[in-house]
Design a protein around this motif. Structure first.
Motif, PDB file in Angstrom:
ATOM      1  N   GLU A   3     -14.192  79.191 -40.481  1.00 19.49           N
ATOM      2  CA  GLU A   3     -14.696  78.686 -38.887  1.00 19.49           C
ATOM      3  C   GLU A   3     -13.480  77.938 -38.370  1.00 19.49           C
ATOM      4  N   LEU A   4     -12.330  77.777 -38.966  1.00 15.18           N
ATOM      5  CA  LEU A   4     -11.134  77.019 -38.533  1.00 15.18           C
ATOM      6  C   LEU A   4     -10.660  77.481 -37.540  1.00 15.18           C
ATOM      7  N   SER A   5     -10.325  76.564 -36.241  1.00 12.58           N
ATOM      8  CA  SER A   5      -9.566  76.952 -35.284  1.00 12.58           C
ATOM      9  C   SER A   5      -8.258  75.985 -35.163  1.00 12.58           C
ATOM     10  N   GLN A   6      -7.512  76.193 -34.029  1.00 11.91           N
ATOM     11  CA  GLN A   6      -6.544  75.254 -33.651  1.00 11.91           C
ATOM     12  C   GLN A   6      -7.093  73.819 -33.231  1.00 11.91           C
ATOM     13  N   GLU A   7      -8.422  73.912 -33.082  1.00  7.99           N
ATOM     14  CA  GLU A   7      -9.123  72.613 -32.719  1.00  7.99           C
ATOM     15  C   GLU A   7      -9.205  71.758 -33.883  1.00  7.99           C
ATOM     16  N   ASN A   8      -8.887  72.349 -35.042  1.00  9.16           N
ATOM     17  CA  ASN A   8      -9.210  71.403 -36.430  1.00  9.16           C
ATOM     18  C   ASN A   8      -8.045  71.017 -36.754  1.00  9.16           C
ATOM     19  N   ALA A   9      -8.044  69.860 -37.519  1.00  8.73           N
ATOM     20  CA  ALA A   9      -6.889  69.180 -38.121  1.00  8.73           C
ATOM     21  C   ALA A   9      -7.358  69.009 -39.778  1.00  8.73           C
ATOM     22  N   PRO A  10      -7.420  69.821 -40.536  1.00 11.90           N
ATOM     23  CA  PRO A  10      -8.046  69.701 -41.771  1.00 11.90           C
ATOM     24  C   PRO A  10      -7.701  68.638 -42.577  1.00 11.90           C
ATOM     25  N   ILE A  11      -6.481  68.227 -42.754  1.00 11.48           N
ATOM     26  CA  ILE A  11      -6.092  66.868 -43.561  1.00 11.48           C
ATOM     27  C   ILE A  11      -6.625  65.713 -42.993  1.00 11.48           C
ATOM     28  N   TYR A  12      -6.419  65.680 -41.615  1.00 12.13           N
ATOM     29  CA  TYR A  12      -6.825  64.412 -40.990  1.00 12.13           C
ATOM     30  C   TYR A  12      -8.353  64.290 -41.131  1.00 12.13           C
ATOM     31  N   GLU A  13      -9.006  65.297 -40.858  1.00  8.57           N
ATOM     32  CA  GLU A  13     -10.620  65.311 -41.015  1.00  8.57           C
ATOM     33  C   GLU A  13     -10.941  64.889 -42.612  1.00  8.57           C
ATOM     34  N   ALA A  14     -10.224  65.186 -43.561  1.00  8.62           N
ATOM     35  CA  ALA A  14     -10.430  64.914 -44.995  1.00  8.62           C
ATOM     36  C   ALA A  14     -10.014  63.569 -45.240  1.00  8.62           C
ATOM     37  N   LEU A  15      -9.205  63.091 -44.540  1.00  5.12           N
ATOM     38  CA  LEU A  15      -8.758  61.531 -44.663  1.00  5.12           C
ATOM     39  C   LEU A  15     -10.085  60.733 -43.976  1.00  5.12           C
ATOM     40  N   GLU A  16     -10.442  61.069 -42.903  1.00  9.08           N
ATOM     41  CA  GLU A  16     -11.341  60.416 -42.235  1.00  9.08           C
ATOM     42  C   GLU A  16     -12.803  60.516 -42.942  1.00  9.08           C
ATOM     43  N   ASN A  17     -13.271  61.430 -43.630  1.00  2.23           N
ATOM     44  CA  ASN A  17     -14.355  61.607 -44.609  1.00  2.23           C
ATOM     45  C   ASN A  17     -14.208  60.733 -45.757  1.00  2.23           C
ATOM     46  N   LEU A  18     -12.814  60.548 -46.111  1.00  2.13           N
ATOM     47  CA  LEU A  18     -12.757  59.779 -47.465  1.00  2.13           C
ATOM     48  C   LEU A  18     -12.882  58.429 -47.038  1.00  2.13           C
ATOM     49  N   ARG A  19     -12.343  57.887 -45.544  1.00  2.00           N
ATOM     50  CA  ARG A  19     -12.656  56.673 -45.248  1.00  2.00           C
ATOM     51  C   ARG A  19     -13.888  56.216 -45.215  1.00  2.00           C
ATOM     52  N   MET A 267       1.970  64.109 -43.763  1.00  2.08           N
ATOM     53  CA  MET A 267       0.951  65.436 -43.608  1.00  2.08           C
ATOM     54  C   MET A 267       0.035  65.485 -42.568  1.00  2.08           C
ATOM     55  N   SER A 268      -0.614  64.298 -42.360  1.00  2.00           N
ATOM     56  CA  SER A 268      -1.649  64.204 -41.191  1.00  2.00           C
ATOM     57  C   SER A 268      -1.066  64.269 -39.866  1.00  2.00           C
ATOM     58  N   SER A 269       0.036  63.575 -39.779  1.00  2.00           N
ATOM     59  CA  SER A 269       0.920  63.539 -38.634  1.00  2.00           C
ATOM     60  C   SER A 269       1.051  65.026 -38.304  1.00  2.00           C
ATOM     61  N   ILE A 272      -2.202  66.885 -36.945  1.00  2.00           N
ATOM     62  CA  ILE A 272      -2.412  66.489 -35.797  1.00  2.00           C
ATOM     63  C   ILE A 272      -1.261  66.844 -34.911  1.00  2.00           C
ATOM     64  N   SER A 273       0.048  66.799 -34.878  1.00  2.00           N
ATOM     65  CA  SER A 273       0.784  67.151 -33.978  1.00  2.00           C
ATOM     66  C   SER A 273       0.618  68.763 -33.715  1.00  2.00           C
ATOM     67  N   ARG A 274       0.615  69.425 -34.810  1.00  2.00           N
ATOM     68  CA  ARG A 274       0.347  70.932 -34.656  1.00  2.00           C
ATOM     69  C   ARG A 274      -0.911  71.197 -33.845  1.00  2.00           C
ATOM     70  N   ARG A 275      -1.994  70.500 -34.172  1.00  2.00           N
ATOM     71  CA  ARG A 275      -2.993  70.753 -33.043  1.00  2.00           C
ATOM     72  C   ARG A 275      -2.924  70.554 -31.686  1.00  2.00           C
ATOM     73  N   ASN A 276      -1.942  69.236 -31.431  1.00  2.00           N
ATOM     74  CA  ASN A 276      -1.786  68.961 -30.143  1.00  2.00           C
ATOM     75  C   ASN A 276      -0.783  69.916 -29.345  1.00  2.00           C
ATOM     76  N   LEU A 277      -0.116  70.539 -30.292  1.00  2.00           N
ATOM     77  CA  LEU A 277       1.156  71.399 -29.544  1.00  2.00           C
ATOM     78  C   LEU A 277       0.245  72.651 -29.178  1.00  2.00           C
ATOM     79  N   ALA A 278      -0.605  73.222 -30.043  1.00  2.00           N
ATOM     80  CA  ALA A 278      -1.194  74.405 -30.203  1.00  2.00           C
ATOM     81  C   ALA A 278      -2.247  74.219 -28.878  1.00  2.00           C
ATOM     82  N   LEU A 279      -2.888  73.235 -28.772  1.00  2.00           N
ATOM     83  CA  LEU A 279      -3.560  72.962 -27.688  1.00  2.00           C
ATOM     84  C   LEU A 279      -3.068  72.650 -26.240  1.00  2.00           C
ATOM     85  N   ARG A 280      -2.037  72.061 -26.389  1.00  2.00           N
ATOM     86  CA  ARG A 280      -1.495  71.573 -24.923  1.00  2.00           C
ATOM     87  C   ARG A 280       0.100  71.498 -25.033  1.00  2.00           C
TER      88      ARG A 280
END
Length: 486
Positions: A3-19, A267-269, A272-280
């Motif tokens: 289900e992943l798309s360029q809207e996702n940031a898998p590493i950042y999302e995993a870090l948020e879950n861990l937090r 890695m999370s940077s 997130i940066s890839r997501r930003n560039l892909a979307l905007r």
């Protein structure tokens, strides 16, 4: 990727879950989410320290990704039009070196321009590859190396049919692009790989108004500095590969030198940066181009300064130009680039990317604002008025063709002796000498020290360039091969 798309940031999302899980850490790093180092936590903030964690099952492992890092790499490959993308945490130096080490072994040749970053020659020291230089053409007016002529590359390929690869800067630090499509075609026709140092070309992937990206041109591998124009943290990078490259082999090469403790901040940077560039990215870099064009038009009204652009294009050694690069020629105002660089910082609190003998570069990217551009233009206008003088005879030639006597690896590890700059003329250098930035060597291991090179080094020191590389901190002495003349 499910289900992943360029809207996702898998590493950042995993870090948020861990937090959110409030896991008690009995692993490294030893600061334990910042509690063990309160001063550093005050500096960087609790959230940053909370995300500085070690590899664990929910967070995957950079050396052998199987989950969130793998997903992030797949999303990056998709965003950049590559067959595969590797997240790199050792800077683009690490990406460039992994490229070289993946395609060449001891004694094998790589065709490349001499105005490469030191990381390219450093990789040759490590693997024993031999450089075959295509001397770039030079702009006599600007005193800068241009791109590689396709005919010069063709000649080098025909004279060295056993070469393994051709390496292209896409673009140079100054924004100049070679005809990478034609060079890729030539390389492939002769059974060679084409590699691209795209440290300064991240944005090429997100605009059809900019020069062609390496992956679109058909290159086999490209090293991309996401932290330069892409917005990620310093030291984070991507290594992109095309369809003909073995992903498993490249991963093994990367793991020879890259850390086993990959930083999740880096890695999370990237994620997130890839997501930003892909979307905007497209609209963002449209604004960067507009800012650069505005800055150029304003600077070119100031007496003595010349902000160059696409008018340099000649269809060959300047096949295209990156208009986001705000490169400004300074000699007509009677000042060396490094002097303008120092004045901007010391008198106007403006830090630009670098100054060489005849030019300065203001690096524009996704974080710049019009009011900052106006401040730079205003400062340059004042510098012209306050400090400008008659054009003097400054050393204009930035590029000195090298004489390669032995391979970089052989020279680097050979017995050596330390001699004064004057005594080194005619001898073979065993270390690097470069102005940094940009980190392009004036001398590399295995090259003969000539009188023009010594004059270049002395002049650079006098003008206040930051020289790096030699063991001698003050660059009064160089290490040369013991008992060997050039």
């Amino acid at each position: 990727m499910g289900e992943l798309s360029q809207e996702n940031a898998p590493i950042y999302e995993a870090l948020e879950n861990l937090r959110k899980m409030r896991v008690v850490p009995f692993d490294v790093p030893g600061h334990k989410r910042g509690r063990g180092n309160p001063e550093l936590t005050r500096l960087l903030g609790e959230q940053c320290m909370n995300m500085d964690v070690n590899s664990m099952k929910p967070l995957d492992n950079l050396c052998h990704p199987v989950s969130v890092i793998k997903e992030a790499e797949e999303l990056a490959a998709e965003a950049f039009g590559a067959a595969h993308a590797f997240l790199m945490v050792g800077g683009t130096t690490s990406s460039v070196q992994s490229m070289i080490l993946s395609v060449a072994k001891r004694g094998e040749k790589i065709i490349l321009p001499r105005n490469v970053h030191r990381s390219v020659i450093g990789a040759m020291v490590l693997c024993g590859a031999v450089p075959v230089y295509v001397n770039p053409q030079c702009s006599q007016r600007l005193g800068i190396p241009l791109g590689m002529s396709v005919e010069d590359v063709k000649r080098a390929i025909e004279e060295n049919p056993d070469a393994k690869a051709v390496l292209v800067n896409n673009p140079t630090y100054y924004g100049i692009c070679s005809d990478i499509r034609s060079i890729v075609k030539l390389a492939h026709e002769h059974g060679m790989y084409c590699l691209a140092d795209e440290a300064h070309g991240t944005h090429f992937y997100f605009s059809d108004k900019l020069p062609v990206s390496a992956m679109e041109a058909g290159a086999d591998m490209a090293a991309v500095s996401m932290h330069k124009s892409g917005g990620s943290l310093t030291q984070s990078s991507l290594l992109l590969t095309g369809p003909g490259i073995s992903t498993g082999h490249v991963r093994q090469i990367i793991n020879l030198t890259q850390t086993t403790s990959g930083s999740y901040l880096l890695m999370s940077s990237l994620d997130i940066s890839r997501r930003n560039l892909a979307l905007r990215g497209k609209e963002t870099f449209e604004k960067v181009m507009e800012l650069a064009e505005y800055a150029r038009s304003e600077i070119n009204e100031i007496p003595g300064f010349y902000a160059f652009s696409r008018e340099l294009i000649n269809g060959d050694s300047v096949f295209d130009f990156d208009v986001t690069k705000l490169s400004v020629h300074t000699l007509e105002v009677g000042l060396a680039g490094i002097e303008v660089y120092d004045l901007l910082r010391d008198e106007y609190d403006i830090q630009i990317e670098f100054g060489d003998f005849g030019n300065v570069l203001a690096y524009l990217s996704i974080g710049d604002r019009k009011r900052d551009i106006e401040r730079l233009v205003s400062a340059l206008s004042e510098i012209s008025r306050r400090f400008g003088k008659e054009k003097v005879d400054l050393l204009e030639q930035e590029y000195i063709p090298p004489h390669v006597a032995v391979s970089p690896q052989e020279a680097f590890y050979a017995p050596k002796e330390s001699l004064s700059l004057k005594e080194c003329v005619g001898r073979i250098c065993s270390e690097f000498v470069m102005c940094y930035p940009p980190g392009i060597p004036l001398l590399a291991p295995g090259e003969q020290v000539t009188q023009p090179i010594v004059e270049h080094i002395v002049y650079a020191k006098e003008k206040g360039c930051t020289l790096t590389g030699p063991e001698d901190e003050k660059i009064r002495y160089l290490n040369v091969l013991k008992g060997v003349e050039g």
